[in-house]
Design an enzyme around this catalytic site. Structure first.
Site, mmCIF file in Angstrom:
data_model
loop_
_atom_site.group_PDB
_atom_site.id
_atom_site.type_symbol
_atom_site.label_atom_id
_atom_site.label_comp_id
_atom_site.label_asym_id
_atom_site.label_seq_id
_atom_site.Cartn_x
_atom_site.Cartn_y
_atom_site.Cartn_z
ATOM 1 N N ARG A 73 -44.337 -17.743 32.893
ATOM 2 C CA ARG A 73 -44.491 -16.537 33.717
ATOM 3 C C ARG A 73 -45.944 -16.369 34.173
ATOM 4 O O ARG A 73 -46.223 -16.083 35.339
ATOM 5 C CB ARG A 73 -44.054 -15.315 32.912
ATOM 6 C CG ARG A 73 -43.244 -14.347 33.692
ATOM 7 C CD ARG A 73 -42.637 -13.272 32.813
ATOM 8 N NE ARG A 73 -41.235 -13.502 32.579
ATOM 9 C CZ ARG A 73 -40.272 -13.368 33.493
ATOM 10 N NH1 ARG A 73 -40.575 -13.015 34.720
ATOM 11 N NH2 ARG A 73 -39.025 -13.591 33.201
ATOM 12 N N HIS A 117 -36.492 0.341 44.695
ATOM 13 C CA HIS A 117 -35.516 0.195 43.603
ATOM 14 C C HIS A 117 -34.277 1.004 43.950
ATOM 15 O O HIS A 117 -34.382 2.186 44.301
ATOM 16 C CB HIS A 117 -36.129 0.687 42.290
ATOM 17 C CG HIS A 117 -35.200 0.511 41.139
ATOM 18 N ND1 HIS A 117 -34.958 -0.725 40.574
ATOM 19 C CD2 HIS A 117 -34.408 1.396 40.479
ATOM 20 C CE1 HIS A 117 -34.063 -0.578 39.603
ATOM 21 N NE2 HIS A 117 -33.715 0.685 39.531
#
Ligand code: GRF
Length: 200
Positions: A73, A117
């Site tokens: 990541r 979102h």
């Protein structure tokens, strides 16, 4: 001139709505802002084709190429930051970018990153928002544009739109109605942000 970079992973319909609003409302002229690039972590996603068709530069950085790094990541985020910095971004717009960003990456771009979102935050952060809203018996669902902070889907709210949950709604139908609102809300929220940042 302010540089916007839009990050996507999928169909890119929010990106398309933002680019079309910028072209229609002449953001470069009135807001001194341009969409410098659309970047995807999925080289084959449909959104990249849409961006090219709109005349926007595209780049991709496949997160799978970092799978064997000691910290995949962090390695991906470091490479992404290098790529982004070549565009000198004033605003990074996450539009269906399906990667959790490391705290270091978020700090690097603090105050310069926004997300959309598909829920009325703080309700339903994370995935499967429409299914969860229906299962919880919510009468309204919606969408939130917010600043990005280290905690996923928790940054300060910039704007929201409410969408009713109708009798007989399933996840797909509710998602489609929410997405239609996303396409209106996100360009407006970005335009307002840019306007607020204009010198008096
Ligand atoms: C949107 O529902 C967005 O809110 C969510 O992912 C979806 C992306 O859709 N984060 P698209 O790629 O913009 O079509």
């Amino acid at each position: 001139m302010k540089n916007l970079v839009i990050l996507i992973s999928g169909s890119g319909s929010n990106m398309q709505a933002i680019v079309q609003a910028a072209q229609r409302d002449d953001w470069p002229g009135c807001l001194h802002a341009r969409i410098a690039a659309v970047v995807s972590n999925r080289p084959d996603c449909a959104g990249l084709d849409k961006a090219r068709a709109l005349g926007i530069a595209t780049e991709s950085l496949d997160h799978r190429a970092f799978a064997n790094a000691p910290e995949p990541r962090a390695a991906f985020d470091a490479a992404l930051a290098d790529l982004l910095d070549r565009h000198a971004p004033d605003l990074i717009v996450l539009a269906g970018f399906m990667r959790i960003l490391t705290p270091g990456f978020v700090r690097r771009y603090a105050g310069r990153m926004v997300n959309i979102h598909p829920s009325l935050l703080p309700a339903f952060p994370g995935l499967h928002t429409h299914r969860r809203a229906i299962e919880a018996g919510c009468r309204v669902a919606g969408v939130t544009v917010h600043r990005v902070t280290e905690e996923l889907d928790h940054g300060p709210i910039l704007d929201q739109a409410v969408v009713p949950v109708l009798p007989g709604d399933d996840e797909t139908r509710l998602a489609a109605r929410v997405l239609a609102q996303e396409h209106l809300l996100y360009p407006r929220a970005i335009e307002r942000l840019l306007r607020e940042q204009l010198p008096p």
